[in-house]
Design an enzyme around this catalytic site. Sequence first.
Site: not given
Length: 271
Positions: A214, A250
């Site tokens: 991210k 994840r």
Amino acid sequence: MPAARPRVMGIVNVTPDSFSDGGRHMDPAAALAHARRLIAEGADILDLGAESTRPGAEPVAAELEIARLVPLIAAIRGESQVLISVDTMKPQVARAAVAAGASMWNDVTALTFAPDSAATAAELRCEVVLMHMQGEPRSMQAAPRYDDVVGEVRDGLAARAQAAMAAGVVRQRIWLDPGLGFGKHRTRHNLPLLAHLDDLTALGFPVLLGASRKSFIDALDPRGAGPHDRLGGSLAAALAGAAAGVAAVRVHDVRETVQALAVWQAIEAEK
Ligand code: HH2
């Protein structure tokens, strides 16, 4: 007794436009090959997504999502016991995925996208991930705003868990996820959430953490880092999650995450 380590959820994108995959796993054979590789690398769960939630991504019709996902789920189910999660906001897609062999519904809208989302989750009797998002994918990164990001995310997720249970979802099947990057400023919001994950785990539900690749990692890298250059930061965030007791992470890079968690766990076992 060694510390429990989070389970590793490997990401399999079946979309042409996911932000970090660039569509490399869009074609069904390539997606299956990718799934096989993540299983071999030690994934405990595979998260299959056919609609990108990237800021600004175009919505995908339910029929197209189903057409992308169901054959893949059936193929994986035919050769592995790995837990299969489906990353979708649409109840009809979750229904088709569970019928094909998925046992977890990962909903980035926390069962708010459709009026029948919560009832469908209850009926499917699958595990459900309720993720926090401020706004909607198309516009969520424009101007995210919180007075107290940790408290607001925790309270928002607790309310969604209550709503799910009121609709008949069994408490034991509910997971919570702070939704890093979903209506969150890269550092001002994502970092306090990572620092205070124990506020979330304290609610008593398993927590899923999605930090892999991210953009907050780019913001913290002195040289800057594109999506394929964020492994170090992704591992650091996964270990922060492990230390806070999250139930699963994840990730894109399964092998490296399994290794990092094994080392973390071995060190913890010496304490
Ligand atoms: N992040 C993405 C997608 N789905 N689901 C949960 N529960 N938590 C997350 O943090 C999360 C998620 C990221 O968006 P996407 O554009 O699909 O990229 P990728 O699938 O490559 O991570």
